[in-house]
Structure formats: C-alpha cells, structure tokens
Design an enzyme around this catalytic site. Structure first.
Site, PDB file in Angstrom:
ATOM      1  N   THR A 134       1.829   4.747   4.120  1.00 18.60           N
ATOM      2  CA  THR A 134       2.578   3.555   3.100  1.00 18.60           C
ATOM      3  C   THR A 134       2.674   2.754   4.052  1.00 18.60           C
ATOM      4  OG1 THR A 134       4.839   4.458   4.300  1.00 18.60           O
ATOM      5  CG2 THR A 134       4.083   5.431   2.306  1.00 18.60           C
ATOM      6  N   GLU A 135       1.704   2.334   5.721  1.00 20.58           N
ATOM      7  CA  GLU A 135       1.535   0.961   6.372  1.00 20.58           C
ATOM      8  C   GLU A 135       0.958  -0.405   4.923  1.00 20.58           C
ATOM      9  OE1 GLU A 135       1.367   3.954   7.281  1.00 20.58           O
ATOM     10  OE2 GLU A 135       1.593   3.878   9.371  1.00 20.58           O
ATOM     11  N   ALA A 136       0.380   0.436   4.820  1.00 21.14           N
ATOM     12  CA  ALA A 136      -0.465  -0.635   3.652  1.00 21.14           C
ATOM     13  C   ALA A 136       0.799  -1.672   2.196  1.00 21.14           C
ATOM     14  CB  ALA A 136      -1.066  -0.522   3.352  1.00 21.14           C
TER      15      ALA A 136
END
Ligand code: COA
Length: 259
Positions: A134-136
């Site tokens: 989910t980093e982006a």
C-alpha cells in the site's frame, strides 16, 4: 529483554511475536533492531530448528510505523539512508535465516508487513486477512522489500500490486505465491503445528541446505548449477546425517533427529 517482541523458545522452535498491538505491530527502529538481533543470534548457531513469526492482537503487521517515518523529514539524507539500511538488513537476515521461518498472518499484512510475509519460508494466513503493498497510497514505495517480494510473486503480480497499491485478500495472496495455506483464523495454530511437525521430522542439516539451495539455483540454467547441485547431493548423502537418515529408513527405525 526486547520491548517490541516476545520470544519463546521450546522444543527447538522459536516463536517470535511482534508486540506493538496498539499500532498493529508497525515497525519502528527499536523493533527493527530487536528482530535483527534475534535473527543474528539464530545465525550464530542458536540451537533451534524452526521459527514462527507472528503478530500480537488484531493484525500481523501494518508495515513501517508511519509516525516514525513521518519524523524522518527532519533527518539528513545520510540518516535516512542509515534507517533504510537497517530495515533492508532486517529483511535480508530474515530471508536467509538458516532454519525454516513460518509466518502466521491474521488481520492484515500491509507494506513492510507483507514484506515480512515474503521473507518467511512458509506463510499460513487467516482467510479473512488482508494484504497489500500500500506504500504508493502514502506517497512512498515498496523499495527495500521489493527483491524479496518479487522473488516470491514475480514481476507481473508486482506490477499490478505495487502500482495499484490495492489491498487484496488471502486467497489472492496464495494465488501469487505470497501465502501457502489459507485457513479459518481458528485453525491457524493447528496448521502451524502440523507444519512444524513436518519440519522437525526432517533432517536439520538437509532442511537448512535445501533452503540455501533454492536461491542459489533460482533463475539459473541447469548447466550453470550442475557442479553446485551434484556436489551438494554428493556431500549430503555421504554426511553423517544422510547416512543416519537413509539407514534409519531401511532399518525401519526413527531417524535420530525425529522428536
Ligand atoms: N504506522 C503507525 N501507526 C499505525 C499504522 C502504521 N503503519 N497502522 C495502524 N496504525 C495505528 C493507527 O493510526 C491507529 O492508531 P490510533 O489508535 O492512535 O488511532 C491504530 O494503529 C489502530 O489502527 P486502526 O486503523 O484503527 O486499526 P484496524 O484494526 O481497524 O486496521 C489496519 C488495521 C492495519 C488495516 C489499518 O491500521 C491500516 O490500514 N494501517 C495502515 C497500513 C499501511 O498502509 N501500511 C503501509 C506502511 S508503509
């Protein structure tokens, strides 16, 4: 005594539990240091034959501690690099742990938490667990975990999941190879005990060598690993362990390493 982990070792199995349930076991510098120190002890021949990595409370791991990471805006590039290197070293040392590492995933494994799943050898997930790179969504990217994740799920799934940063269910995690077994949450522990029993009835030296062999041959042409694979089996079948194991089978006895 670690403050962010609980570690219980019994019967040759270390059970390591991330223990920051209030923040869904998000990892900060202390957790990274404590988990790295534990893995280093295992590498320096702590006498265990398997390890289980779990998370306390509702989720396995929510990835990097965003409160900690957001403070890094005030750090210099060198300080940021040092922090990133510490996390990257953690993933490396867990990935190369000389004994099988079994991940126990309930609730969520997001960002670096999904990265932790990727460095486990076998992952058992609850059927209602959610995964995601989910980093982006947060303006960052799954960088340090990328080599380990891509080794598990391949570039195609990584393109989809890194770029959409979408959350996905355990069934999808199994399809792409991030997870091996999906079970109802109530069956997580029994499934792990069954896997541990299989590991403990397998020869420790052979298990460890098989784990090391996989990355050594992956992606290489058979002719390029001819010498490695032939020398490895020649060494093991003439080893004390190999001889004991084969003789025990032929003589219908328990091998010496079987509990
Ligand atoms: N870093 C720091 N704190 C975190 C965190 C993280 N990665 N993930 C969760 N928390 C904190 C929340 O801020 C919340 O704190 P609060 O009680 O002070 O409000 C607490 O943990 C519980 O989180 P909450 O979202 O209420 O729990 P939940 O059980 O409903 O959901 C998650 C759990 C993991 C699904 C959800 O917290 C989440 O999506 N977290 C973000 C994960 C993420 O994107 N990680 C990528 C990091 S690179």
């Amino acid at each position: 005594m670690p403050s962010t982990l609980t570690i219980a070792t019994d019967g040759g199995v270390a059970r390591v539990t991330l223990n920051r349930p209030d923040v869904r076991n998000a990892f900060n510098e202390t957790l990274i240091a404590e988990l790295t120190a534990w893995a280093a002890r295992v590498r320096q021949a702590e006498p265990i034959r398997a390890a289980v990595l779990a998370g306390a409370g509702r989720a396995f791991c929510a990835g990097a501690d965003l409160t900690w990471m957001s403070r890094m805006v005030g750090y210099s590039m060198e300080e940021n690099l040092e922090d990133a290197r510490a996390a990257a070293r953690l993933f490396q040392i867990l990935n190369a742990l000389p004994v099988p590492l079994i991940g126990r995933v309930q609730g969520a494994a997001l960002g670096g938490g999904a990265g932790l799943a990727a460095v486990c050898d076998i992952v058992v997930a609850a059927d209602d667990a959610v995964f995601g790179f989910t980093e982006a969504k947060l303006g960052i990217l799954p960088s340090m975990i990328a080599p380990f994740v891509i080794a598990k799920i391949g570039q195609s799934a990584a393109r989809d999941l890194f770029l959409t940063a979408s959350r996905f269910p355990a069934a999808r995690a199994r399809e792409i190879g991030l997870v091996h077994y999906v079970v109802p949450a109530a069956d997580l522990d029994a499934t792990i005990e069954r896997l541990l029993a299989e590991v403990l009835t397998s020869a420790p030296g052979a298990v460890s060598a098989a784990k090391a062999l996989i990355p050594a041959v992956a992606g290489r042409a058979p002719e390029d690993v001819f010498d490695l694979t032939t020398a490895t089996i020649a060494r093991h079948r003439t080893s004390r362990e190999g001889q004991d194991g084969m003789r025990a089978f032929l003589e219908k006895r328990k091998a010496p390493w079987v509990p």
